[in-house]
Structures are given as structure tokens and as C-alpha cells.
Write a protein that holds these residues in place. Structure first.
Motif, PDB file in Angstrom:
ATOM      1  N   GLN A 310       0.816  -1.216   0.000  1.00  0.00           N
ATOM      2  CA  GLN A 310       0.000   0.000   0.000  1.00  0.00           C
ATOM      3  C   GLN A 310       0.852   1.270   0.000  1.00  0.00           C
ATOM      4  O   GLN A 310       0.326   2.376   0.142  1.00  0.00           O
ATOM      5  N   SER A 311       2.165   1.105  -0.154  1.00  0.00           N
ATOM      6  CA  SER A 311       3.112   2.226  -0.218  1.00  0.00           C
ATOM      7  C   SER A 311       3.056   3.118   1.018  1.00  0.00           C
ATOM      8  O   SER A 311       3.178   4.346   0.931  1.00  0.00           O
ATOM      9  N   MET A 312       2.880   2.530   2.193  1.00  0.00           N
ATOM     10  CA  MET A 312       2.861   3.294   3.438  1.00  0.00           C
ATOM     11  C   MET A 312       4.284   3.695   3.827  1.00  0.00           C
ATOM     12  O   MET A 312       5.231   2.954   3.577  1.00  0.00           O
ATOM     13  N   ASP A 313       4.415   4.870   4.445  1.00  0.00           N
ATOM     14  CA  ASP A 313       5.715   5.265   4.959  1.00  0.00           C
ATOM     15  C   ASP A 313       5.927   4.645   6.341  1.00  0.00           C
ATOM     16  O   ASP A 313       5.030   3.986   6.890  1.00  0.00           O
ATOM     17  N   ALA A 314       7.117   4.857   6.911  1.00  0.00           N
ATOM     18  CA  ALA A 314       7.461   4.205   8.181  1.00  0.00           C
ATOM     19  C   ALA A 314       6.510   4.567   9.321  1.00  0.00           C
ATOM     20  O   ALA A 314       6.075   3.679  10.064  1.00  0.00           O
ATOM     21  N   PRO A 315       6.150   5.848   9.517  1.00  0.00           N
ATOM     22  CA  PRO A 315       5.231   6.169  10.620  1.00  0.00           C
ATOM     23  C   PRO A 315       3.874   5.496  10.479  1.00  0.00           C
ATOM     24  O   PRO A 315       3.301   5.017  11.460  1.00  0.00           O
ATOM     25  N   LYS A 316       3.357   5.451   9.249  1.00  0.00           N
ATOM     26  CA  LYS A 316       2.046   4.824   9.042  1.00  0.00           C
ATOM     27  C   LYS A 316       2.124   3.325   9.284  1.00  0.00           C
ATOM     28  O   LYS A 316       1.204   2.729   9.873  1.00  0.00           O
ATOM     29  N   MET A 317       3.219   2.693   8.844  1.00  0.00           N
ATOM     30  CA  MET A 317       3.374   1.269   9.094  1.00  0.00           C
ATOM     31  C   MET A 317       3.416   0.978  10.589  1.00  0.00           C
ATOM     32  O   MET A 317       2.808   0.019  11.067  1.00  0.00           O
ATOM     33  N   ALA A 318       4.130   1.818  11.334  1.00  0.00           N
ATOM     34  CA  ALA A 318       4.203   1.633  12.788  1.00  0.00           C
ATOM     35  C   ALA A 318       2.812   1.753  13.407  1.00  0.00           C
ATOM     36  O   ALA A 318       2.448   0.993  14.304  1.00  0.00           O
ATOM     37  N   GLU A 319       2.029   2.703  12.926  1.00  0.00           N
ATOM     38  CA  GLU A 319       0.676   2.890  13.451  1.00  0.00           C
ATOM     39  C   GLU A 319      -0.200   1.672  13.161  1.00  0.00           C
ATOM     40  O   GLU A 319      -0.915   1.176  14.035  1.00  0.00           O
ATOM     41  N   VAL A 320      -0.135   1.179  11.927  1.00  0.00           N
ATOM     42  CA  VAL A 320      -0.952   0.028  11.548  1.00  0.00           C
ATOM     43  C   VAL A 320      -0.564  -1.210  12.361  1.00  0.00           C
ATOM     44  O   VAL A 320      -1.429  -1.945  12.855  1.00  0.00           O
ATOM     45  N   VAL A 321       0.733  -1.451  12.512  1.00  0.00           N
ATOM     46  CA  VAL A 321       1.180  -2.618  13.270  1.00  0.00           C
ATOM     47  C   VAL A 321       0.741  -2.518  14.733  1.00  0.00           C
ATOM     48  O   VAL A 321       0.299  -3.507  15.331  1.00  0.00           O
ATOM     49  N   ALA A 322       0.832  -1.328  15.322  1.00  0.00           N
ATOM     50  CA  ALA A 322       0.407  -1.148  16.712  1.00  0.00           C
ATOM     51  C   ALA A 322      -1.078  -1.437  16.877  1.00  0.00           C
ATOM     52  O   ALA A 322      -1.494  -2.116  17.819  1.00  0.00           O
ATOM     53  N   HIS A 323      -1.893  -0.928  15.961  1.00  0.00           N
ATOM     54  CA  HIS A 323      -3.331  -1.183  16.034  1.00  0.00           C
ATOM     55  C   HIS A 323      -3.648  -2.664  15.804  1.00  0.00           C
ATOM     56  O   HIS A 323      -4.567  -3.213  16.414  1.00  0.00           O
ATOM     57  N   TYR A 324      -2.881  -3.283  14.910  1.00  0.00           N
ATOM     58  CA  TYR A 324      -3.095  -4.709  14.675  1.00  0.00           C
ATOM     59  C   TYR A 324      -2.802  -5.505  15.939  1.00  0.00           C
ATOM     60  O   TYR A 324      -3.553  -6.418  16.318  1.00  0.00           O
ATOM     61  N   ALA A 325      -1.696  -5.173  16.624  1.00  0.00           N
ATOM     62  CA  ALA A 325      -1.357  -5.859  17.869  1.00  0.00           C
ATOM     63  C   ALA A 325      -2.433  -5.626  18.928  1.00  0.00           C
ATOM     64  O   ALA A 325      -2.773  -6.535  19.694  1.00  0.00           O
ATOM     65  N   ARG A 326      -3.003  -4.416  18.986  1.00  0.00           N
ATOM     66  CA  ARG A 326      -4.075  -4.143  19.930  1.00  0.00           C
ATOM     67  C   ARG A 326      -5.314  -4.996  19.609  1.00  0.00           C
ATOM     68  O   ARG A 326      -5.998  -5.499  20.521  1.00  0.00           O
TER      69      ARG A 326
END
Length: 370
Positions: A310-326
């Protein structure tokens, strides 16, 4: 006293045996083969490797949909994000941050080379729902003047004696950033190693408390890592897991930790040290145990492949991974890495583990491609 306790540890031996007999078959579905089992430690879910592929596929048939669900679930939290560090009076908290390390002046105009690789990094902190008012107990750093990053997780047991359990992690990471920046001020490459940053930051930290810590430094095409406790670092290459730091545990849910003199903690020299050769395109993921207790390696690889597609940058990837873990942490029926570790240690536990979650993503790049 100053270590995390699991709900499973509150049950009697009879209750544990009863529940284990009922839940065991679900957990066995994610167990390594007999041939692999002898290579594992009882409380080291991050080391399962290919054995976690089966568990990663559970509920992950359509990763895009699941990522979207996990982000929607925390929509109310997203509205209160701020880029400020947590303060005691804060009513809610979340943080997203990004920084690209500076390119040494002497490398300008020169051909790209693996010797001058840099990191483009972003981080996201997602506190435990009950700790939103104080910003949670995790923190991180991304150095301004060099290729260094780190995460730390304050040990929650300090709250039982009236100490802010996150204060130690925050000061430790601020000190680590200062040490990393000072080590390369006026010097384009080289500088402090990961172990030196951790040890010097530890020596400068004066507040009461303790925490786990993971620090990584990029020197040329070598990544030096010092990891103490159950935070950790994972490297993805071409979408597959290439390396993951093992956890350090004194016992189930009792990680190694560094802390103030009254904490009876471990010395920073106890950290495990690694040196890994990296290359452009590698993705480095650092996280606290709120990530690793709820997500398998192959599961995270799948989520991050989706993010890159999805061509996400590093901050967005970190946000998505954190929400996924939650999302995983809130699933009471998920045979999580934490549940598997509990089962191996003889405790009855099913589901994810609600906790602070800190995710830091680094993209290894050549300067011209930043």
C-alpha cells in the motif's frame, strides 16, 4: 515484586490443570514439531520461526480487512493523538513520530554505497487503555544525528509503590538519544556502539524504576543490536523474517531489566549483543512486549507486506502494526504467543495480553533514495 504478573498466575494448580486440559488442543495447533521443540525456551515466543506460520494464518486470511478492523476499533483513540511526550495531567495519549537520519556531508555527490546506508524511521506508541491518562509506560528514541534507535518498556510493578512506571523508560530513552547524538556530532560515521549507548544512558538515568530495552545502531552496512529483556528487534528481507532477537527471561513473564539501585535489576552488560549485516530494502521492526506477546513473526511479516504493497511510509506502518497488535490483544479466543508461553510454563491462559504497545519501524535505504 517489580515484574509483570499474569492473570494465569492467580489461579490455583487445580484450576490450571482443568483449563489446560480443555484449551490444550487449541494451543497444540501452534506448537513446533517435536524435532523443533528442543531448540525452544519455554518463554521465548519470538524464536518459534516457521512453526508460527500455522498460527499466523488463523484469522489472517484477508490481512487487509483485519488491519482495517483493528484501526477502526481504536478510532476514538486516534482522535486524541499528540506528538508531545506524556505528562501526568494528560487525558488521553497516542503518538506518531518520524525522522530520517541525516546524511553525512562527505557522502554528498558520491555514488551510492552499502557503506553509507541510512535509516528512515517512524514510531507509534499505543498505551494500555487503563494507562491512557499518563501515556503508558513505554517509550522510544530516534537519534537526530546518527543511525540509532531504541525502545524501552517500564516495569509496571513500580506502580504498586507509587512510582510512575513509565518515568524510567522515558528518561532512559531521552538519555540514549543524547548519547547517540553526541557520539557522532561532527563525525559523519562511526561513533558509539549499541552497548555503549545503552550503558551510558543507564548511567545517566536517575529516576526510580526499571525497564527492558532494545537499542540498535547502524554503522555502514552493519546493524549492532543490544537487547535486554522481552522487548526486541526483527528484520524482514524481501518480505520474510531474516532475524529476531531472542528474549531474556528469568522465568515466565519475568524479563531481564535494568533500573535504579533499589530495583535489584540486571546490569546493562547483561544485554545480548548481535551484529547483523543489512542491505537496502530491509525493514527493521523494534517493539516492546505488547507487540511480541500478541503477534507471531510470520503474522507481522504478512501485515508489513500488506503495508508496503500500500506504499505506506514508516510512521504509518508503525501505526498500523500497533493497532493490529491491539486487535490481537483484545481477542480472548486467540492462541497468542503469550498464551503459548503460559501453557508451556504450566499456566492456564487463553487470548491476547492487553499491554502498552510501542512499534518502531526503520527502512534501510541508500541516501539517494530517501
Amino acid at each position: 515484586m517489580f515484574y509483570r504478573t499474569a492473570a494465569a498466575q492467580q489461579q490455583t494448580a487445580a484450576a490450571r490443570q482443568n483449563v489446560c486440559s480443555r484449551l490444550g488442543f487449541q494451543l497444540l495447533a501452534t506448537r513446533p514439531s517435536v524435532a523443533q521443540h528442543h531448540q525452544l525456551q519455554a518463554a521465548a515466543p519470538s524464536q518459534w520461526g516457521s512453526a508460527s506460520r500455522g498460527a499466523a494464518s488463523l484469522g489472517l486470511l484477508r490481512v487487509g480487512s483485519l488491519v482495517a478492523m483493528s484501526c477502526i476499533a481504536d478510532e476514538a483513540l486516534a482522535a486524541s493523538y499528540t506528538t508531545e511526550e506524556p505528562v501526568a495531567s494528560a487525558s488521553g495519549f497516542g503518538v506518531a513520530a518520524a525522522v530520517a537520519t541525516q546524511v553525512p556531508k562527505e557522502s554528498m555527490g558520491k555514488p551510492d554505497s552499502s557503506a553509507n546506508l541510512v535509516l528512515t524511521a517512524g514510531a507509534f506508541v499505543l498505551p494500555h487503555p487503563d494507562k491512557m491518562h499518563k501515556g503508558g509506560e513505554d517509550w522510544y528514541f530516534i537519534a537526530k544525528n546518527r543511525r540509532a534507535v531504541g525502545v524501552a518498556d517500564g516495569v509496571g510493578g513500580w506502580a504498586e509503590v507509587g512510582v510512575d512506571a513509565g518515568a524510567y523508560a522515558r528518561q532512559l530513552m531521552r538519555n540514549a538519544a543524547d548519547v547517540a547524538d553526541a557520539a557522532t556530532r561532527g563525525n559523519g560515521d562511526g561513533g558509539a556502539e549499541s552497548s555503549e549507548i545503552l550503558e551510558r544512558a543507564y548511567g545517566l538515568t536517575t529516576v526510580r524504576g526499571s525497564s527492558t530495552a532494545c537499542v540498535a545502531v547502524l554503522n555502514g552496512d552493519h546493524l549492532a543490536v543490544s537487547n535486554l529483556g522481552d522487548s526486541g528487534l526483527l528484520i524482514l528481507r524481501a518480505g520474510a523474517v531474516a532475524f529476531h532477537t531472542p528474549q531474556q527471561q528469568h522465568g515466565f513473564n519475568f524479563p531481564y531489566q535494568i533500573g535504579s539501585p533499589d530495583s535489584m535489576s540486571d546490569p546493562p552488560q547483561s544485554a545480548q549483543r548481535f551484529e547483523i549485516r543489512v542491505q537496502p530494502g530491509d525493514l527493521i521492526l523494534l517493539g516492546t512486549d505488547g507487540l511480541w506477546d500478541n503477534c507471531f513473526d510470520e503474522e507481522l511479516a504478512c501485515v508489513l507486506r500488506y503495508c508496503r504493497d500500500q506504499s505506506m511510509d514508516a510512521p504509518k506502518m508503525a501505526e498500523v502494526v500497533a493497532h493490529y497488535a491491539r486487535h490481537r490483544a483484545s481477542d480472548s479466543k486467540f492462541a497468542s504467543p503469550f498464551a503459548y508461553s503460559a501453557f508451556q510454563a504450566g499456566f492456564a491462559y487463553m487470548g491476547g495480553k492487553m499491554d502498552d504497545i510501542t512499534v518502531l519501524i526503520c527502512l534501510v535505504q541508500q541516501p539517494a533514495k530517501m
